[in-house]
Design a protein around this motif. Sequence first.
Motif, PDB file in Angstrom:
ATOM      1  N   TRP A  34      -0.339  -3.408  -5.501  1.00 44.09           N
ATOM      2  CA  TRP A  34      -0.295  -2.136  -4.783  1.00 44.09           C
ATOM      3  C   TRP A  34      -1.696  -1.517  -4.698  1.00 44.09           C
ATOM      4  CZ3 TRP A  34       3.612   0.292  -2.230  1.00 44.09           C
ATOM      5  CH2 TRP A  34       4.923  -0.169  -2.457  1.00 44.09           C
ATOM      6  N   ASP A  35      -2.124  -1.190  -3.478  1.00 41.11           N
ATOM      7  CA  ASP A  35      -3.248  -0.274  -3.313  1.00 41.11           C
ATOM      8  C   ASP A  35      -2.670   1.132  -3.243  1.00 41.11           C
ATOM      9  OD1 ASP A  35      -5.591  -1.775  -3.326  1.00 41.11           O
ATOM     10  OD2 ASP A  35      -5.435  -2.270  -1.194  1.00 41.11           O
ATOM     11  N   ARG A  38       0.836  -1.207   0.000  1.00 41.11           N
ATOM     12  CA  ARG A  38       0.000   0.000   0.000  1.00 41.11           C
ATOM     13  C   ARG A  38       0.869   1.254   0.000  1.00 41.11           C
ATOM     14  NH1 ARG A  38      -1.609  -4.118   2.638  1.00 41.11           N
ATOM     15  NH2 ARG A  38      -3.534  -5.010   1.843  1.00 41.11           N
ATOM     16  N   SER A  48      -4.536   2.125   6.755  1.00 41.52           N
ATOM     17  CA  SER A  48      -3.949   1.578   5.527  1.00 41.52           C
ATOM     18  C   SER A  48      -2.617   0.876   5.779  1.00 41.52           C
ATOM     19  CB  SER A  48      -3.772   2.675   4.473  1.00 41.52           C
ATOM     20  OG  SER A  48      -2.898   3.685   4.925  1.00 41.52           O
ATOM     21  N   GLU A  91      -9.238  -0.152   6.538  1.00 37.86           N
ATOM     22  CA  GLU A  91      -8.851  -1.575   6.459  1.00 37.86           C
ATOM     23  C   GLU A  91      -9.767  -2.307   5.471  1.00 37.86           C
ATOM     24  OE1 GLU A  91      -8.791  -3.506  10.269  1.00 37.86           O
ATOM     25  OE2 GLU A  91      -6.898  -2.563  10.866  1.00 37.86           O
ATOM     26  N   ARG A 123      -7.535   3.603  -4.558  1.00 44.25           N
ATOM     27  CA  ARG A 123      -8.590   3.464  -3.541  1.00 44.25           C
ATOM     28  C   ARG A 123      -9.075   4.851  -3.149  1.00 44.25           C
ATOM     29  NH1 ARG A 123     -10.132  -1.815  -3.889  1.00 44.25           N
ATOM     30  NH2 ARG A 123      -8.397  -3.239  -3.446  1.00 44.25           N
ATOM     31  N   THR A 128      -8.874  -1.552   1.853  1.00 50.28           N
ATOM     32  CA  THR A 128      -7.571  -2.014   1.359  1.00 50.28           C
ATOM     33  C   THR A 128      -7.277  -3.419   1.895  1.00 50.28           C
ATOM     34  OG1 THR A 128      -6.412  -1.008   3.253  1.00 50.28           O
ATOM     35  CG2 THR A 128      -6.678   0.356   1.310  1.00 50.28           C
ATOM     36  N   VAL A 137      -3.623   4.548  -2.046  1.00 50.29           N
ATOM     37  CA  VAL A 137      -4.690   5.077  -1.191  1.00 50.29           C
ATOM     38  C   VAL A 137      -4.697   6.602  -1.253  1.00 50.29           C
ATOM     39  CG1 VAL A 137      -5.687   5.019   1.115  1.00 50.29           C
ATOM     40  CG2 VAL A 137      -4.300   3.090   0.321  1.00 50.29           C
ATOM     41  N   THR A 183     -11.042   7.803  -1.285  1.00 52.45           N
ATOM     42  CA  THR A 183     -11.486   8.069   0.089  1.00 52.45           C
ATOM     43  C   THR A 183     -12.287   9.379   0.188  1.00 52.45           C
ATOM     44  OG1 THR A 183      -9.436   9.235   0.606  1.00 52.45           O
ATOM     45  CG2 THR A 183      -9.481   6.858   1.051  1.00 52.45           C
ATOM     46  N   CYS A 222      -2.240  -2.922  -9.578  1.00 52.85           N
ATOM     47  CA  CYS A 222      -2.530  -1.836  -8.637  1.00 52.85           C
ATOM     48  C   CYS A 222      -3.982  -1.403  -8.696  1.00 52.85           C
ATOM     49  CB  CYS A 222      -1.625  -0.639  -8.906  1.00 52.85           C
ATOM     50  SG  CYS A 222      -1.945   0.146 -10.490  1.00 52.85           S
ATOM     51  N   THR A 223      -4.457  -0.787  -7.616  1.00 55.09           N
ATOM     52  CA  THR A 223      -5.820  -0.258  -7.545  1.00 55.09           C
ATOM     53  C   THR A 223      -5.803   1.081  -6.835  1.00 55.09           C
ATOM     54  OG1 THR A 223      -6.546  -2.550  -7.157  1.00 55.09           O
ATOM     55  CG2 THR A 223      -8.196  -0.815  -6.874  1.00 55.09           C
ATOM     56  N   ASN A 240      -4.312  -8.843  -0.336  1.00 56.92           N
ATOM     57  CA  ASN A 240      -4.182  -8.922  -1.781  1.00 56.92           C
ATOM     58  C   ASN A 240      -2.928  -9.734  -2.124  1.00 56.92           C
ATOM     59  OD1 ASN A 240      -4.766  -8.246  -4.531  1.00 56.92           O
ATOM     60  ND2 ASN A 240      -5.685  -6.351  -3.763  1.00 56.92           N
TER      61      ASN A 240
END
Lengths: 334, 334
Positions: B213-214, B140, B238, B202, B173, B205, B216, B175, B170-171, B208
């Motif tokens: 990779w998240d 992350r 995270s 939590e 995320r 994320t 954030v 917020t 990767c994603t 995985n």
Amino acid sequence: MIKTPYLLFLGDAPDQLSAKVAQGIRDWRPENAVGQFRMEGCEADVGLPDMSLEEARAAGAKTLVIGVANRGGVINQDWKKVLVTALEGGFDLASGLHNLLRNERDLAAVAQATGRDLHDVRVPEVRYPIASGRKRSGRRVLTVGTDCSMGKMYTSLSLEREMRARGMSCTFRATGQTGILITGEGVPLDAVVADFMSGSIEWLTPENNAEHWDIVEGQGSLYHLSYSGVTLALIHGSQPDALVLCHEPTREHVRGMPGYALPGLEELKELALKLARIANPDCAAIGFSINTHKMTEAGALSYLAELESRFGLPACDPCRFGAEALVDVLEAMT
Amino acid sequence: MIKTPYLLFLGDAPDQLSAKVAQGIRDWRPENAVGQFRMEGCEADVGLPDMSLEEARAAGAKTLVIGVANRGGVINQDWKKVLVTALEGGFDLASGLHNLLRNERDLAAVAQATGRDLHDVRVPEVRYPIASGRKRSGRRVLTVGTDCSMGKMYTSLSLEREMRARGMSCTFRATGQTGILITGEGVPLDAVVADFMSGSIEWLTPENNAEHWDIVEGQGSLYHLSYSGVTLALIHGSQPDALVLCHEPTREHVRGMPGYALPGLEELKELALKLARIANPDCAAIGFSINTHKMTEAGALSYLAELESRFGLPACDPCRFGAEALVDVLEAMT
């Protein structure tokens, strides 16, 4: 604001520990409670006169406070009978239970019909502002800890008691359910929406006379991953002049998280001050409040003496030996 | 989760800036938007084909996204006509406006009658858990800044674009509201109740693959008294492996707080790392994302070069010069 004085409802408490809200009220605001109401099978006793609803009304009680945790999160039918009779007899009800009084249809209906208030102190009743960061007059002391649930509320209430005994101008500011029930007001910070946390604490600790102290009840810990954000909002919303550092030396890991060790007190002091000084560059760590209940008296006293010599700051266990040395520092700052 | 693709509603936007949500979707998820819907007097244009509701449906659009801020916080009657027709025509609606779609009685009634969804992304739709602090597999990276509103979302999306271009797993995320509308999902952290902030991250994320990779999206700042608690909940929820430090050198004080100076980047790096390492002792600050939009190109490049030599870490303005150097570090960590 919850109307005082109270009658403390202990219900069918299975043991003394389950009545800790009532015990807190009894310990810290005895003038707020005229008596206790116990049902058959109740195994708790907070040392107040047993009273019927009628007797309590005659003694001036205005609110029946649920001073006991309920089993399995349910408000059972035996409790209900008492609560309905109380509403009909002119009492408001106040509760910090997870399941809300207002969501119990029968209670809500009777409260509406009789014009009584149901206070669920877990739910914010105020629309808090977003924090402005503006400096307010008056002084503030905040308790911060190496972990949750190690005595920040009791420390804060001990400070208040000692400060009042000396004639100092001060107010305990409750930030959790138990503290709110003890004093009748406060901010249930853990239930406030993220954007308004810090603003709710500004609202709770407004401008005041220069010599007045707000004693702000700490919550969570910078070192507890679940609640650290709440702690930082408290630090930045209250803009403290003084921090009291709380610790329980016999605790083996952060509450509920076996993988996480507690920080050392040097570390807590440095981090909490660094964060507090973003809001107030003059903030000082004024001493330690140590929960020594699992230590022998000799062990506790030697631990406190060692801390005092290491940091050059007073170290107390307020519940065991009093909070005088901490209040000496606050008095000198006033 | 909001159904894609979208038709972007620009309404009667008075200028380009008021359509920044639509612009964000256009910039970062062009594949999510088939076109734009503009009313008479609209002064914004995000460069997508203008479409009627019918044309957009024919092109496959499933949700009409309000991509514009409304004047005075009111959903006016001209907008209403379009929104009602859209619901009747088979569109869901999605909005990040402060005043909620669901609180507009006519919209709520039509949505119910037609079986369409109203997505108010300012309101959490999930019951988040309390954070467990448990270590999850996968990696992350989190953006943290010296202040709010200086490019943390754009930085995160830039990282994602570059990482995808390299075939990295990767994603992004989201917020915040805009990020959620851009991607169709995420956590509206500023609207989450205090006790669940860290747990919501939590949840966002989860575990995985080791090489995933998240990315954030950061919120607030440790140095912004109104929102610092939200920032710390993000850091602790995270458990980042990597931090990207964001800054706007031309900003004179913390947003909305003239009395508060921004910290130096050394200070941010030290404090953010200290807090992040409570959750993850191996967390590293991997570089800087600098918002140079008020600087000349020469001034920006020399500022970035100076940072790189001072810290020995890459410094980019992702919007102006790309985020390659930051992704080089993340790729080497994978």
